[in-house]
Design a protein around this motif. Structure first.
Motif, short mmCIF file in Angstrom:
data_model
loop_
_atom_site.label_atom_id
_atom_site.label_comp_id
_atom_site.label_asym_id
_atom_site.label_seq_id
_atom_site.Cartn_x
_atom_site.Cartn_y
_atom_site.Cartn_z
N HIS A 149 0.83 -1.21 0.00
CA HIS A 149 0.00 0.00 0.00
C HIS A 149 0.87 1.25 0.00
O HIS A 149 0.60 2.20 -0.76
N ASN A 192 0.95 3.91 -3.20
CA ASN A 192 0.55 5.31 -2.95
C ASN A 192 1.69 6.27 -3.24
O ASN A 192 1.48 7.35 -3.80
N PRO A 206 -4.33 -6.73 -3.53
CA PRO A 206 -5.72 -6.27 -3.42
C PRO A 206 -6.18 -5.52 -4.67
O PRO A 206 -5.37 -4.94 -5.39
N TYR A 207 -7.48 -5.52 -4.90
CA TYR A 207 -8.04 -4.94 -6.12
C TYR A 207 -7.67 -3.47 -6.26
O TYR A 207 -7.33 -3.02 -7.36
N GLU A 208 -7.71 -2.71 -5.17
CA GLU A 208 -7.43 -1.28 -5.27
C GLU A 208 -5.99 -1.00 -5.67
O GLU A 208 -5.68 0.09 -6.16
N LEU A 209 -5.10 -1.95 -5.49
CA LEU A 209 -3.71 -1.80 -5.94
C LEU A 209 -3.52 -2.38 -7.34
O LEU A 209 -2.77 -1.86 -8.15
N ARG A 210 -4.22 -3.47 -7.62
CA ARG A 210 -4.09 -4.17 -8.89
C ARG A 210 -4.57 -3.34 -10.07
O ARG A 210 -4.09 -3.50 -11.19
N ILE A 211 -5.54 -2.44 -9.83
CA ILE A 211 -6.09 -1.66 -10.95
C ILE A 211 -5.10 -0.64 -11.47
O ILE A 211 -5.32 -0.04 -12.52
N ASN A 212 -3.99 -0.44 -10.77
CA ASN A 212 -2.97 0.51 -11.22
C ASN A 212 -1.95 -0.11 -12.15
O ASN A 212 -0.96 0.53 -12.49
N LYS A 271 -14.05 -1.25 -17.14
CA LYS A 271 -14.54 -1.60 -15.82
C LYS A 271 -16.00 -1.17 -15.77
O LYS A 271 -16.32 0.00 -15.96
#
Length: 100
Positions: free
Chosen positions: A14, A18, A50-56, A96
């Motif tokens: 994370h 970030n 996690p998904y919120e990191l993978r989308i980058n 998406k």
């Protein structure tokens, strides 16, 4: 012990992603290195990112793409609402779907 290592690895991923997002505009090379390090941490510890990191990350070339900096984001006008993200490295476009 294993749970503690997993938690530390997730926190580190994370922090790195970030930091990469904030550095993407001024120092893109540093941002790519930070993102690749986060990916290496997830593979080394066998943790699914996690998904919120993978989308980058681009799904085709696996490069780090910061939203709006080295990727193009468009909203679809079809009845099925979707966000189209285009990678500026490989020009791969993926969608998406937005839940209504």
């Amino acid at each position: 012990m294993k749970h503690a290592k997993r938690k530390i690895a997730l926190e580190r991923m994370h922090v790195l992603i970030n930091s990469a997002i904030s550095n993407a505009r001024l120092n893109p090379d540093l941002a790519q290195k930070q993102a690749s390090l986060a990916r290496r941490i997830s593979t080394h510890h066998r943790i699914k990112m996690p998904y919120e990191l993978r989308i980058n990350f681009c799904k085709q070339c696996k490069n780090f793409i910061a939203p709006g900096i080295n990727s193009r984001i468009r909203l679809g006008r079809t009845p099925l609402k979707a966000i189209r993200i285009t990678c500026n490295f490989c020009e791969h476009t993926y969608r998406k779907v937005i839940a209504q």
